[in-house]
Design a protein around this motif. Structure first.
Motif, mmCIF file in Angstrom:
data_model
loop_
_atom_site.group_PDB
_atom_site.id
_atom_site.type_symbol
_atom_site.label_atom_id
_atom_site.label_comp_id
_atom_site.label_asym_id
_atom_site.label_seq_id
_atom_site.Cartn_x
_atom_site.Cartn_y
_atom_site.Cartn_z
ATOM 1 N N GLU A 221 37.610 -8.985 24.774
ATOM 2 C CA GLU A 221 36.353 -9.219 24.159
ATOM 3 C C GLU A 221 36.648 -8.453 22.766
ATOM 4 N N ARG A 222 36.773 -7.048 22.912
ATOM 5 C CA ARG A 222 36.836 -6.262 21.788
ATOM 6 C C ARG A 222 37.865 -6.605 20.770
ATOM 7 N N SER B 206 36.519 -9.920 18.935
ATOM 8 C CA SER B 206 35.425 -9.576 18.189
ATOM 9 C C SER B 206 35.936 -8.750 16.904
ATOM 10 N N THR C 91 37.780 -11.309 14.611
ATOM 11 C CA THR C 91 37.017 -12.428 14.001
ATOM 12 C C THR C 91 36.212 -11.855 12.651
ATOM 13 N N GLU C 92 35.843 -10.600 12.889
ATOM 14 C CA GLU C 92 35.043 -9.977 11.792
ATOM 15 C C GLU C 92 35.872 -9.681 10.666
ATOM 16 N N GLY D 30 36.625 -16.485 21.945
ATOM 17 C CA GLY D 30 37.453 -16.206 21.015
ATOM 18 C C GLY D 30 37.675 -17.268 20.089
ATOM 19 N N SER E 135 34.943 -18.772 17.863
ATOM 20 C CA SER E 135 34.813 -17.945 16.825
ATOM 21 C C SER E 135 35.739 -18.265 15.734
#
Length: 209
Positions: free
Chosen positions: A63-64, A67, A70-71, A128, A131
């Protein structure tokens, strides 16, 4: 010796970040608890104070990574404007990204493993994927090249698949052929080595999306 709540949280964050790198480099089953805790400068004894299980840590680490990726991908799209799609494609399908498994995209590094892992890990990957598709779709919609691939799912699938195959080829010529063919297909360029029309790209951070 008791640690403060802030230090405990910092330790937890360090383990999650280390796990994201180690899992990408060695796979879920190739990393033990000693490796995970040692990479964060901690001992194995504190693992179960922070995480319910290795699967729990794997899900949090994925998840990290997703995330953060994606950022970065979002920032790349925002800074590249009409050139966002070719920038994404050429950076993703570069030899540099191919060679930096531990710091690169998690989909080609861990996707096959994740499909056989816990439901929690699989859900983190599905989130993910959604996203990534949203961000790539923005790049497609703002592209100045109407001939470029317009389906974000095709873009992501082609990039991930090509990167996996390029890493399996020990022959550099074959590996580059795979990368260049995918670039040519997605950007609809006639020659696999025709890179003269690509936008100028600064050297990318190895911890790329």
């Amino acid at each position: 010796m008791r640690v403060s709540r802030a230090q405990a949280e910092e330790n937890r964050r360090a383990v999650i970040e280390a796990a994201g790198r180690l899992f990408r480099e060695r796979g879920f089953d190739g990393v033990g608890l000693n490796d995970l805790m040692g990479a964060a400068g901690l001992t194995q004894g504190g693992f179960y104070k922070q995480f319910k299980s290795k699967d729990h840590l794997a899900a949090l680490a994925c998840e990290r990574v997703l995330s953060d990726s994606t950022e970065r991908l979002t920032q790349l799209v925002e800074s590249s404007g009409e050139d966002a799609l070719p920038v994404i494609v050429t950076q993703y399908l570069s030899p540099e990204h191919r060679d930096q498994i531990a710091e690169g995209c998690i989909f080609p590094a861990l996707g096959p493993d994740a499909a056989r892992h816990s439901p929690e890990v699989i859900r983190s990957f599905e989130t993910g994927i959604r996203s990534y598709l949203e961000v790539i779709d923005r790049a497609v919609q703002t592209s100045s090249d109407p001939a470029a691939e317009s389906d974000a799912a095709v873009v992501l699938s082609t990039m991930v698949g090509a990167l996996v195959l390029s890493r399996l080829a020990e022959d550099e010529t074959l590996s580059r052929r795979i990368l260049d063919a995918a670039i040519g297909s997605l950007l609809h360029r006639n020659g696999s080595n025709d890179r003269n029309d690509e936008p100028a790209i600064e050297t990318a951070d190895p911890d790329r999306p």
